[in-house]
Design a protein around this motif. Sequence first.
Motif, short mmCIF file in Angstrom:
data_model
loop_
_atom_site.label_atom_id
_atom_site.label_comp_id
_atom_site.label_asym_id
_atom_site.label_seq_id
_atom_site.Cartn_x
_atom_site.Cartn_y
_atom_site.Cartn_z
N LEU A 1 0.83 -1.20 0.00
CA LEU A 1 0.00 0.00 0.00
C LEU A 1 0.87 1.25 0.00
CD1 LEU A 1 -2.59 -1.17 2.70
CD2 LEU A 1 -2.86 -1.21 0.20
N THR B 1 -0.26 4.41 4.83
CA THR B 1 -1.66 3.96 4.79
C THR B 1 -2.04 3.30 6.11
OG1 THR B 1 -1.61 3.58 2.39
CG2 THR B 1 -3.32 2.44 3.64
N GLU C 1 -3.85 0.57 7.68
CA GLU C 1 -4.45 -0.70 7.26
C GLU C 1 -5.82 -0.93 7.93
OE1 GLU C 1 -0.32 -3.26 6.59
OE2 GLU C 1 -1.77 -3.87 8.11
N SER C 2 -5.91 -0.61 9.20
CA SER C 2 -7.18 -0.82 9.91
C SER C 2 -8.29 0.04 9.32
CB SER C 2 -7.01 -0.50 11.40
OG SER C 2 -6.06 -1.36 11.99
N THR D 1 -9.32 -1.53 6.00
CA THR D 1 -10.13 -2.74 6.21
C THR D 1 -11.56 -2.38 6.59
OG1 THR D 1 -8.15 -3.95 6.93
CG2 THR D 1 -10.29 -4.91 7.49
N PRO E 1 -5.61 -7.31 6.27
CA PRO E 1 -4.48 -6.39 6.42
C PRO E 1 -3.16 -7.14 6.56
CG PRO E 1 -5.70 -6.58 8.48
CD PRO E 1 -6.48 -7.36 7.45
N ARG F 1 -0.50 -6.40 8.61
CA ARG F 1 0.22 -6.37 9.89
C ARG F 1 0.33 -7.73 10.56
NH1 ARG F 1 3.22 -6.89 13.05
NH2 ARG F 1 3.85 -5.64 14.86
N ALA G 1 3.02 -0.85 4.82
CA ALA G 1 1.64 -1.34 4.89
C ALA G 1 1.37 -2.27 3.71
CB ALA G 1 0.66 -0.17 4.89
N HIS G 2 0.63 -3.34 3.97
CA HIS G 2 0.33 -4.33 2.93
C HIS G 2 -1.12 -4.76 3.02
CE1 HIS G 2 4.75 -4.70 3.10
NE2 HIS G 2 4.66 -5.14 1.85
N LEU G 3 -1.53 -5.48 1.97
CA LEU G 3 -2.87 -6.04 1.88
C LEU G 3 -2.77 -7.38 1.16
CD1 LEU G 3 -5.75 -4.93 2.62
CD2 LEU G 3 -5.95 -4.26 0.21
N CYS H 1 -10.46 2.62 -1.01
CA CYS H 1 -9.19 3.35 -1.09
C CYS H 1 -9.43 4.86 -1.25
CB CYS H 1 -8.34 2.82 -2.24
SG CYS H 1 -7.65 1.17 -1.96
#
Length: 477
Positions: free
Chosen positions: A413, A417, A419-420, A423, A435, A437, A447-449, A473
């Motif tokens: 991301l 960003t 993440e929470s 989501t 997410p 984390r 940050a990733h997804l 987003c």
Amino acid sequence: MHQRSSVNDLAEQLRRDLDRYSPGGKLPSSRTLVERFHVSPVTVSRALAQLAAEGLVVTRPGAGAFRARPGTGQTPAGDTSWQEVALSADGAAELVPRTVDASGVTVSLAAPPPGVLEFNGGYLHPCLQPERAMAAALARAGRRPGAWGRPPLEGLPELREWFARGIGGGVTAAEVLIAAGGQSALATALRALAPPGAPVLVESPTYPGMLALARAAGLRPVPVPVDPDGVRPELLADAFRASGARVFVCQPLFQNPTGAVLAPDRRAEVLRIAREAGAFVIEDDFVRRLVHADAGPLPRPLAADDPDGVVVHVGSLTKATSPSFRVSALAARGPVLERLRAIQVVDSFFVPRPLQEAALELVGSPAWPRHLRALSAELKARRDAMTAALAVHLPELALPHVPSGGYHLWLRLPDRTDESALTAAGLRAGVALTPGRPYFSAEPPAAHLRLSFAAVAGTGEITEGVRRLRAACDEVF
């Protein structure tokens, strides 16, 4: 004659006939045995599997069955004596509280609210599961004489033999234990190999369920970064030296979540580094049967190239079938096998026999290879649909690697960003997200997804889900 009796009778007859063949000599073909003894091909296959599990016969796919040479299936060619040190050493200075955060696991197990598209699922959508084949296999298994009795504690010999053949590299049925799904097998392996308070090396990022298992066992996960070619050997060596760990858990094939495949030149390095550290490698080979149609030949499991008992291999049928079809295998060489067996027996006694019998019926049926071929083509189509939709609707999300196996994509991301927040916005937009984390045992670098493309009904839902992700987003970025 009942099928179970036929199998046992044929196995006994073949045992008596073995003296007719020299060690290494080829036995009659399956077709010949069917005609000679007036039994079904399944009966022949299961009888030969029994003899293979006893070390009397060696089966070679495409070549036939052969009388085992003296020593075949007995002592491994490698040296497993180092395990006596590894299994008894305890350098832990302080114990770790067994507090467990299961949120990273439950996010992929819980069903989303009605109308929400499931991009966070960890299993196949029902339309991808071999439901008819599983139902037929379970029905056939339930009618077998003895099917509801107590199975061998290690598992049915024929099923152990089937898993051993799939691993290759000389792994025998005697070195395989049947377990109740990959998660249970991983839990057994971690408890067997590391005392509470000990460090355990893990890939970073890695499967949250494994991190939860480690913490539940009082272990201290120590991250080792991965790149598109898998775990980085130089950092693995550094981590062993710095931590004193005796266990490394990895997914060499289509790693979760990155999708990376351990590069050929790193495979031997990983085994060498672990061996020099007096450590075990737990190989979680969880999605070997979820290969995409364009993948090409797959590398062998690490266990196939390990004569010294460094690798404890975990393989499962669950990902390619159903979340409720919880049948897996633990494979190991040397004295560690007895410890694995003892822990499994204490924890669960054994895997229910009807489920083991159903697994044998399923993998031995013509429907099984058909299912795997259809699944391979469908997973590729879904992956392509998701990558195409992301390129159109969300080009700002980085996709560093497009895997050729597995059921998800791993996206980076934009910097900073939340993440929470993303989501939560996804749920409001009608798409459930995972997410990044929980996949890191320490502070994540970004940050990733993780987006799953296997838990929805089809490519139409994938395209719609990416559109909904675009709306989420727009709300957060």
